[in-house]
Write an enzyme that holds these catalytic residues in place. Structure first.
Site, PDB file in Angstrom:
ATOM      1  N   HIS A  13      50.888   4.885 -66.946  1.00  9.16           N
ATOM      2  CA  HIS A  13      50.343   6.158 -67.434  1.00  9.16           C
ATOM      3  C   HIS A  13      50.718   7.290 -66.485  1.00  9.16           C
ATOM      4  CE1 HIS A  13      47.998   4.401 -70.672  1.00  9.16           C
ATOM      5  NE2 HIS A  13      47.622   3.465 -69.824  1.00  9.16           N
ATOM      6  N   HIS A  14      51.998   7.373 -66.135  1.00  7.38           N
ATOM      7  CA  HIS A  14      52.460   8.447 -65.261  1.00  7.38           C
ATOM      8  C   HIS A  14      53.982   8.580 -65.344  1.00  7.38           C
ATOM      9  CE1 HIS A  14      52.874   4.914 -62.552  1.00  7.38           C
ATOM     10  NE2 HIS A  14      53.951   5.563 -62.128  1.00  7.38           N
ATOM     11  N   ALA A  15      54.466   9.635 -64.720  1.00  4.59           N
ATOM     12  CA  ALA A  15      55.897   9.852 -64.518  1.00  4.59           C
ATOM     13  C   ALA A  15      56.070  10.214 -63.049  1.00  4.59           C
ATOM     14  CB  ALA A  15      56.403  10.990 -65.406  1.00  4.59           C
TER      15      ALA A  15
END
Length: 99
Positions: A13-15
């Protein structure tokens, strides 16, 4: 990544702003969901499959870990919390501004 407690737990749930990563599944399997602002893709990694490259600014989520899943993450730089984009709306806006 190992000992994920449930098949229903999601990770990621990230970049990353500039870090590049390669993921290799050493045991079990996991599904990666990736978005680059224009396309989405899902890839199932399993022991013995090829590694998965995820470049900077790609939003990714890992899900459906099997109980025995072990995933090796190789990163282009050391961990730095400021390097992460963890807010999906913020990430989406930054992607739109580049298009």
């Amino acid at each position: 990544i190992y000992n994920v407690p449930s098949h229903q737990v999601e990770r990621g749930h990230h970049a990353h702003r500039s870090v590049k990563q390669v993921f290799i599944c050493l045991a079990g399997s996991v599904i990666f969901h990736m978005e680059d602002g224009g396309c989405t893709e899902e890839v199932k990694l399993y022991a013995g499959s090829a590694g998965l490259y995820i470049g900077p600014t790609v939003w990714h989520t890992m899900r459906k870990f099997t109980r025995a899943a072990i995933v090796l993450a190789i990163a282009s730089d050391h961990h730095d919390e400021s390097e992460y984009v963890r807010d999906y709306k913020e990430w989406k806006e930054s992607v739109r501004s580049r298009i």
